[in-house]
Design a protein around this motif. Structure first.
Motif, PDB file in Angstrom:
ATOM      1  N   ALA A 175       0.846  -1.203   0.000  1.00 47.45           N
ATOM      2  CA  ALA A 175       0.000   0.000   0.000  1.00 47.45           C
ATOM      3  C   ALA A 175       0.879   1.250   0.000  1.00 47.45           C
ATOM      4  CB  ALA A 175      -0.916  -0.002   1.220  1.00 47.45           C
ATOM      5  N   ARG A 176       1.923   1.236   0.812  1.00 43.52           N
ATOM      6  CA  ARG A 176       2.788   2.431   0.898  1.00 43.52           C
ATOM      7  C   ARG A 176       3.501   2.689  -0.432  1.00 43.52           C
ATOM      8  NH1 ARG A 176       3.433   0.855   6.440  1.00 43.52           N
ATOM      9  NH2 ARG A 176       2.206   2.330   7.650  1.00 43.52           N
ATOM     10  N   VAL A 177       3.953   1.615  -1.094  1.00 45.32           N
ATOM     11  CA  VAL A 177       4.590   1.798  -2.409  1.00 45.32           C
ATOM     12  C   VAL A 177       3.587   2.455  -3.372  1.00 45.32           C
ATOM     13  CG1 VAL A 177       5.556   0.601  -4.425  1.00 45.32           C
ATOM     14  CG2 VAL A 177       6.179  -0.149  -2.117  1.00 45.32           C
ATOM     15  N   ASN A 209      -7.613   1.424   3.317  1.00 43.85           N
ATOM     16  CA  ASN A 209      -8.293   2.578   3.920  1.00 43.85           C
ATOM     17  C   ASN A 209      -7.480   3.149   5.074  1.00 43.85           C
ATOM     18  OD1 ASN A 209     -10.507   2.690   2.217  1.00 43.85           O
ATOM     19  ND2 ASN A 209     -11.680   1.217   3.420  1.00 43.85           N
ATOM     20  N   SER A 210      -6.902   2.270   5.894  1.00 42.55           N
ATOM     21  CA  SER A 210      -6.175   2.802   7.053  1.00 42.55           C
ATOM     22  C   SER A 210      -4.876   3.493   6.616  1.00 42.55           C
ATOM     23  CB  SER A 210      -5.941   1.715   8.105  1.00 42.55           C
ATOM     24  OG  SER A 210      -4.907   0.876   7.701  1.00 42.55           O
ATOM     25  N   ILE A 211      -4.170   2.939   5.622  1.00 41.34           N
ATOM     26  CA  ILE A 211      -2.915   3.599   5.165  1.00 41.34           C
ATOM     27  C   ILE A 211      -3.241   4.924   4.466  1.00 41.34           C
ATOM     28  CG2 ILE A 211      -0.890   3.371   3.638  1.00 41.34           C
ATOM     29  CD1 ILE A 211      -0.704   1.526   6.020  1.00 41.34           C
ATOM     30  N   SER A 212      -4.443   5.004   3.885  1.00 42.81           N
ATOM     31  CA  SER A 212      -4.790   6.232   3.156  1.00 42.81           C
ATOM     32  C   SER A 212      -4.781   7.445   4.091  1.00 42.81           C
ATOM     33  CB  SER A 212      -6.117   6.071   2.423  1.00 42.81           C
ATOM     34  OG  SER A 212      -7.154   6.634   3.102  1.00 42.81           O
ATOM     35  N   ALA A 213      -4.966   7.224   5.401  1.00 42.04           N
ATOM     36  CA  ALA A 213      -4.923   8.342   6.358  1.00 42.04           C
ATOM     37  C   ALA A 213      -3.535   8.999   6.375  1.00 42.04           C
ATOM     38  CB  ALA A 213      -5.285   7.843   7.756  1.00 42.04           C
ATOM     39  N   VAL A 218      -3.858  11.991  -1.463  1.00 44.55           N
ATOM     40  CA  VAL A 218      -4.150  10.990  -2.507  1.00 44.55           C
ATOM     41  C   VAL A 218      -5.594  10.525  -2.365  1.00 44.55           C
ATOM     42  CG1 VAL A 218      -3.557   8.703  -3.425  1.00 44.55           C
ATOM     43  CG2 VAL A 218      -1.741  10.219  -2.571  1.00 44.55           C
ATOM     44  N   GLU A 219      -6.333  10.577  -3.464  1.00 41.24           N
ATOM     45  CA  GLU A 219      -7.723  10.120  -3.464  1.00 41.24           C
ATOM     46  C   GLU A 219      -7.743   8.604  -3.708  1.00 41.24           C
ATOM     47  OE1 GLU A 219     -11.613  10.225  -6.360  1.00 41.24           O
ATOM     48  OE2 GLU A 219      -9.937  11.567  -6.795  1.00 41.24           O
ATOM     49  N   LEU A 220      -8.251   7.847  -2.727  1.00 42.92           N
ATOM     50  CA  LEU A 220      -8.294   6.382  -2.836  1.00 42.92           C
ATOM     51  C   LEU A 220      -9.694   5.927  -3.229  1.00 42.92           C
ATOM     52  CD1 LEU A 220      -7.078   3.500  -2.288  1.00 42.92           C
ATOM     53  CD2 LEU A 220      -7.982   3.742   0.044  1.00 42.92           C
ATOM     54  N   THR A 221      -9.781   5.080  -4.258  1.00 44.14           N
ATOM     55  CA  THR A 221     -11.055   4.443  -4.608  1.00 44.14           C
ATOM     56  C   THR A 221     -10.830   2.929  -4.631  1.00 44.14           C
ATOM     57  OG1 THR A 221     -10.540   4.662  -6.949  1.00 44.14           O
ATOM     58  CG2 THR A 221     -11.943   6.367  -5.998  1.00 44.14           C
TER      59      THR A 221
END
Ligand code: NAD
Length: 364
Positions: A175-177, A209-213, A218-221
């Motif tokens: 996710a981080r990459v 979802n948690s890493i998106s915080a 960055v807009e995550l879908t």
């Protein structure tokens, strides 16, 4: 001056031909941007078998271990097809390299330049300006590696079992990459899963979802994989960065390659964390193309862009990496075409492998 150690594994078929051009372009970039590389050329694949008795000779592996990055060509060909599967160039070299270096993040750009939309099987009206997608595929987990794995008899019935398992930590690191990649592009990330059916996907989605915080810009879908497979041929331009698990990524990246037109344009990177940047194996998405090897007509752009990805992700030479992308776009815009890209349109300048290398160096 920054100096990077590179293991150069050109391999078989068109590998050495396209690698020669990538190294010429690298020479030009070193002069222009003021960095240096120490290169160690090694046998791999069929060349490894012929010269050292193994697809991945011990001295090649040692050179890779001593390097900051591996620049890989392609391996395989009819000469070695009758060997046992585990000894063949692809299985005997690439898979052990990925495993040995825990290369968990596979980055595959799917770029269809506006001038090359005619080469895509998608209707030109649907992709008038081409598209530019980056797929981030998890490469060392999921069903290909999960245990138990079994084929045999159980309770009087023949069964086959594979296990799709992911640890939270494996999803977090991929996710981080992906978020980092999206942050450096148009800040849109689409995570592909099958969370309506698979428990591993429910976990995948929660972790995304948690890493998106950590990446509020960055807009995550999210998208189910069956829908993503359809959307890639219906409207590929809607995607910027995709992130997905191993098996889904295997299938979607091949689909992405075909909608882009020619394999000769598509680079890839397989990465794991190094000390302060990524260690990586950089290679074209295509194979050794035995049908055109030795004719001087292979398109070197995938190899040149793979070298550019090495400058971006391992060497952190961002200006030089941007320069590679810019020069490739410039020569395509100017009409230079290898045989795989040519459509016979007015204004095309037909070139071979070396001619494309010359044009890219001139554009630098
Ligand atoms: P391939 O990708 O080598 O070729 C498929 C088609 O694409 C061919 O018509 C080829 O001419 C064309 N093509 C590929 N790269 C091109 C380029 N740079 N410029 C112009 N045209 C290009 O796939 P294949 O024919 O299925 O496999 C050939 C050999 O390569 C096999 O031994 C296979 O196992 C091996 N292979 C190796 C890798 C790798 O090294 N990573 C990947 C895939 C296949």
């Amino acid at each position: 001056m920054n100096t990077y150690k590179i293991a150069v594994l050109a391999g078989d078929g068109i590998g050495p031909e396209v690698m020669e051009q990538a190294l010429r372009v690298l020479d030009a970039l070193e002069k222009k941007h003021g960095f240096a590389t120490e290169r160690t050329a090694c046998f791999v694949g069929g060349a490894g078998i012929d010269n050292c008795g193994k697809a991945l000779p011990a001295e090649t592996l040692a050179a890779c271990e001593a390097a900051d990055a591996i620049l890989f060509g392609s391996v395989g060909g009819p000469k070695w097809d009758s060997l046992p599967p585990d000894e063949r160039p692809e299985r005997g070299a690439l898979l052990p390299l990925r495993k040995h270096f825990s290369l968990y993040a596979n980055l595959r750009p799917g770029i269809c330049l506006p001038e090359l939309v005619e080469a895509s099987p998608i209707k030109t009206a649907l992709i008038p300006n081409g598209f530019d997608i980056l797929c981030v595929r998890e490469l060392t987990g999921g069903m290909y590696f999960g245990e138990p794995k079994f084929y045999g008899e159980r309770d009087g019935e023949i069964v086959g079992i594979d296990t799709l398992v992911y640890k939270k930590s494996e999803v977090e690191r991929i996710a981080r990459v992906a978020f980092e990649a999206a942050r450096g592009r148009s800040k849109k990330l689409c995570s592909v899963d099958k969370a309506n059916v698979l428990a591993s996907s429910v976990m995948w989605r929660e972790v995304m979802n948690s890493i998106s915080a950590e990446y509020p810009e960055v807009e995550l879908t999210h998208m189910y994989v069956d829908n993503a497979a359809m959307q890639l041929v219906r409207h590929p331009g809607q995607f910027d960065v995709l992130v997905t698990e191993n098996t889904f990524g295997d299938i979607l990246t091949d689909e992405m390659a075909i909608v882009c037109g020619s394999l000769g344009m598509l680079p890839s990177a397989s990465l794991c964390e190094g000390a302060d940047s990524f260690f990586g194996l950089y290679e074209p998405s295509g194979g050794s193309a035995p049908d055109i090897a030795g004719k001087g007509i292979a398109n070197p752009i995938a190899q040149i862009l793979s070298m550019g990805m090495m400058l971006r992700y391992t060497c952190r030479e961002t200006a030089a990496a941007d320069d590679v992308d810019r020069a490739v776009r410039a020569v395509i815009a100017a009409g230079y075409r290898t045989a795989d890209l040519a459509t016979g349109a007015a204004g095309e300048i037909r070139v071979g492998t070396a001619g494309m290398g010359d044009a890219i160096i001139a554009a630098l």
